[in-house]
Design a protein around this motif. Structure first.
Motif, short mmCIF file in Angstrom:
data_model
loop_
_atom_site.label_atom_id
_atom_site.label_comp_id
_atom_site.label_asym_id
_atom_site.label_seq_id
_atom_site.Cartn_x
_atom_site.Cartn_y
_atom_site.Cartn_z
N THR A 68 0.82 -1.21 0.00
CA THR A 68 0.00 0.00 0.00
C THR A 68 0.85 1.26 0.00
OG1 THR A 68 -0.17 0.15 2.42
CG2 THR A 68 -1.77 -1.26 1.30
N LEU A 69 2.16 1.11 0.30
CA LEU A 69 3.06 2.26 0.30
C LEU A 69 3.63 2.54 -1.09
CD1 LEU A 69 5.08 1.47 3.56
CD2 LEU A 69 2.99 2.83 3.32
N LEU A 70 3.36 1.66 -2.04
CA LEU A 70 3.87 1.84 -3.40
C LEU A 70 2.84 2.59 -4.22
CD1 LEU A 70 5.41 -1.71 -4.00
CD2 LEU A 70 6.56 0.38 -3.23
N SER A 71 2.96 3.90 -4.21
CA SER A 71 1.96 4.73 -4.89
C SER A 71 2.60 5.70 -5.87
CB SER A 71 1.14 5.51 -3.85
OG SER A 71 2.01 6.29 -3.03
N GLY A 72 3.89 5.49 -6.19
CA GLY A 72 4.55 6.35 -7.15
C GLY A 72 4.01 6.16 -8.56
N GLU A 73 4.33 7.10 -9.42
CA GLU A 73 3.77 7.08 -10.78
C GLU A 73 4.09 5.78 -11.52
OE1 GLU A 73 3.96 9.70 -14.94
OE2 GLU A 73 5.17 10.28 -13.19
N VAL A 114 24.98 -8.59 7.18
CA VAL A 114 24.51 -7.75 6.08
C VAL A 114 23.72 -6.62 6.72
CG1 VAL A 114 23.14 -7.61 3.97
CG2 VAL A 114 24.32 -9.74 4.54
N LYS A 115 24.10 -5.37 6.40
CA LYS A 115 23.45 -4.22 7.03
C LYS A 115 23.12 -3.16 6.01
CE LYS A 115 23.74 -0.90 10.83
NZ LYS A 115 24.45 -0.49 12.04
N ASP A 116 21.87 -2.67 6.07
CA ASP A 116 21.44 -1.56 5.22
C ASP A 116 21.81 -0.26 5.92
OD1 ASP A 116 19.56 0.51 4.06
OD2 ASP A 116 19.05 -1.23 2.82
N LEU A 117 22.53 0.60 5.22
CA LEU A 117 23.03 1.83 5.83
C LEU A 117 21.96 2.90 5.96
CD1 LEU A 117 26.46 2.05 3.96
CD2 LEU A 117 25.91 0.93 6.13
N ARG A 118 20.83 2.75 5.28
CA ARG A 118 19.76 3.74 5.37
C ARG A 118 18.78 3.40 6.49
NH1 ARG A 118 17.53 2.19 -0.23
NH2 ARG A 118 17.74 0.29 0.98
N THR A 119 18.40 2.13 6.54
CA THR A 119 17.35 1.72 7.48
C THR A 119 17.90 1.12 8.76
OG1 THR A 119 17.22 -0.53 6.60
CG2 THR A 119 15.91 1.16 5.48
N ASP A 120 19.19 0.75 8.76
CA ASP A 120 19.84 0.03 9.86
C ASP A 120 19.32 -1.39 10.01
OD1 ASP A 120 21.60 2.06 10.60
OD2 ASP A 120 20.15 2.97 11.98
N HIS A 121 18.52 -1.85 9.05
CA HIS A 121 18.08 -3.25 9.10
C HIS A 121 19.27 -4.15 8.82
CE1 HIS A 121 15.25 -6.59 8.90
NE2 HIS A 121 15.97 -7.05 7.88
N GLU A 122 19.40 -5.23 9.57
CA GLU A 122 20.55 -6.11 9.38
C GLU A 122 20.17 -7.57 9.55
OE1 GLU A 122 22.63 -6.03 13.77
OE2 GLU A 122 23.00 -4.28 12.47
N ARG A 133 11.76 4.83 2.84
CA ARG A 133 11.57 5.82 1.77
C ARG A 133 10.27 6.60 1.97
NH1 ARG A 133 11.33 3.61 -4.23
NH2 ARG A 133 9.36 2.77 -3.42
N ARG A 134 9.23 5.90 2.37
CA ARG A 134 7.95 6.58 2.61
C ARG A 134 8.08 7.57 3.77
NH1 ARG A 134 2.64 5.77 1.09
NH2 ARG A 134 1.38 7.39 2.05
N GLN A 135 8.81 7.16 4.83
CA GLN A 135 9.01 8.05 5.96
C GLN A 135 9.79 9.29 5.55
OE1 GLN A 135 11.22 6.27 9.16
NE2 GLN A 135 11.03 8.03 10.50
N GLN A 136 10.83 9.11 4.69
CA GLN A 136 11.60 10.24 4.21
C GLN A 136 10.72 11.20 3.40
OE1 GLN A 136 15.12 10.70 4.90
NE2 GLN A 136 14.41 9.17 6.39
N ALA A 137 9.84 10.62 2.58
CA ALA A 137 8.95 11.44 1.76
C ALA A 137 7.97 12.22 2.65
CB ALA A 137 8.20 10.58 0.76
N ASP A 138 7.46 11.57 3.70
CA ASP A 138 6.50 12.23 4.58
C ASP A 138 7.15 13.38 5.37
OD1 ASP A 138 4.54 10.50 3.73
OD2 ASP A 138 4.70 9.16 5.46
N GLU A 139 8.43 13.21 5.67
CA GLU A 139 9.12 14.22 6.46
C GLU A 139 9.61 15.40 5.63
OE1 GLU A 139 12.25 12.12 8.39
OE2 GLU A 139 10.93 11.13 9.85
N SER A 140 9.68 15.21 4.31
CA SER A 140 10.23 16.26 3.45
C SER A 140 9.15 17.23 2.98
CB SER A 140 10.93 15.64 2.24
OG SER A 140 9.98 14.90 1.47
#
Length: 368
Positions: A115-120, A330-338, A361-368
């Motif tokens: 449901t978070l995938l709403s881009g064009e 294995v660690k994601d540098l953006r989300t800190d998920h590992e 990404r959705r959180q970043q978009a909401d904050e910007s």
């Protein structure tokens, strides 16, 4: 049921109800009925490309509906299971119901990501390009590891793939590869994988057994549809034909069937050598070129919209580390998920990383 269980079931019901609303279940059933009617026409396969789109979309829609109906049925059954277990004083049955609730929470959370995938272009199929970057032969080997990881991920989900071009490195691995993932929302899902991936390990190519750091880049573009109107003037194209080759430069074709297209205004170069004929390779290469031009246009539009924002907010650079030595992580540098299981991640178990990336990404978009 305890108050905590009741509250949790209520939360799950609220989340699933919102997913059902976004998915528009009545509309989904109507779409399935219409696609089923189209798929039953005797002249369906007169147009192979259109037929494949219809059957693929039908299978995907049916899978979505089955998943939603199964989740709803299981969630509606849970209160009854708890009541029966408590009435009979059966602690093992209560434990089974708790386990079912945990599984439901995980599956509903995964579905909620959609449901978070709403881009064009999020609903499109995806075109993925992987390139070896710094690190020599280790980088080429790492690029091939990433190619396998994504193909295994697609296989695990039952998504079709087409590898359009593979450029093999001389000693091991690949210089680059481009492939398509044929599934609705593949672009929106995989777009969070774009960026630079970093591998740290004891190099199998170093006779002194030293630790090596290498890098590979991942690009993700939406597959072009006929409505996109990506115009390519033939005068802007340089077409080169060459003989397809395999690993180590070994010839695999005795005719000049491989095709390389250079889009002169942008300098974008694409190639396809995996089809049997030069005509098929050119058509596939044009598909790749159109997708890359569409992605370029999309990025330019995004850059224009984001021009007033802090450049440091970009999420398209180094984004994930794969450490095999001196520890496993294995660690994601953006989300800190590992995850502490690199072998499983590199075997295609990347859903948790993708879901965390989409939420981030959705959180970043909401904050910007």
């Amino acid at each position: 049921m305890t108050p905590d269980v009741q509250a949790d079931l209520k939360d799950l019901d609220t989340t699933l109800s919102s997913i059902e609303a976004v998915a528009d279940v009545p509309a989904l059933r109507q779409e399935i009925a219409e696609l089923s009617e189209q798929a039953g026409r005797p002249d369906l396969w007169d147009d192979v490309e259109a037929a494949q789109k219809i059957t693929s979309r039908l299978a995907y829609a049916q899978g979505d509906l089955r998943r939603l109906e199964d989740l709803r049925r299981r969630l509606d059954d849970l209160p009854v299971l708890y009541e029966l277990a408590e009435d009979e004083g059966d602690s093992s049955a209560v434990a089974d119901a708790d386990a079912d609730r945990e599984r439901l929470r995980s599956e509903i959370a995964s579905l909620e990501v959609r449901t978070l995938l709403s881009g064009e272009y999020d609903a499109r199929e995806a075109l993925v390009t992987i390139r070896a970057e710094a690190g020599g032969v280790d980088a080429a080997d790492f690029a091939e590891m990433l190619l396998r990881m994504y193909l295994r991920w697609a296989e695990r989900h039952g998504y079709g793939t087409d590898v359009y071009d593979t450029s093999y490195a001389e000693e091991a691995g690949i210089k680059s590869a481009t492939f398509a993932v044929h599934a609705p929302y593949a672009f929106g899902t995989l777009s969070v994988e774009a960026g630079t991936h970093r591998l740290v390990r004891i190099s199998p190519f170093d006779n002194q057994g030293r630790r090596q750091t290498s890098f590979a880049g991942v690009e993700v573009a939406p597959v072009v549809e006929s409505s996109d109107h990506v115009e390519i003037d033939e005068k802007d194209l340089r077409v080169d034909v060459f003989r397809a080759s395999g690993p180590g430069g070994q010839g695999v074709n005795t005719t000049d069937s491989a095709v390389r297209l250079t889009h002169i205004p942008t300098g974008i170069v694409v190639a396809c050598q995996n089809e049997r004929s030069q005509l098929q390779n050119k058509a596939a290469a044009m598909t790749v070129l159109q997708a890359k031009l569409l992605d370029r246009r999309r990025q330019e539009e995004r850059e224009l919209m984001d021009s007033f924002k802090d450049a440091g907010s970009s999420w398209g650079n180094q984004m994930r580390n794969y450490v095999l030595h001196p520890y496993q992580l294995v660690k994601d540098l953006r989300t800190d998920h590992e995850a502490g299981n690199p072998s499983q991640v590199l075997d295609g178990e990347i859903d948790d990383f993708i879901e965390a990336g989409i939420r981030w990404r959705r959180q970043q978009a909401d904050e910007s």
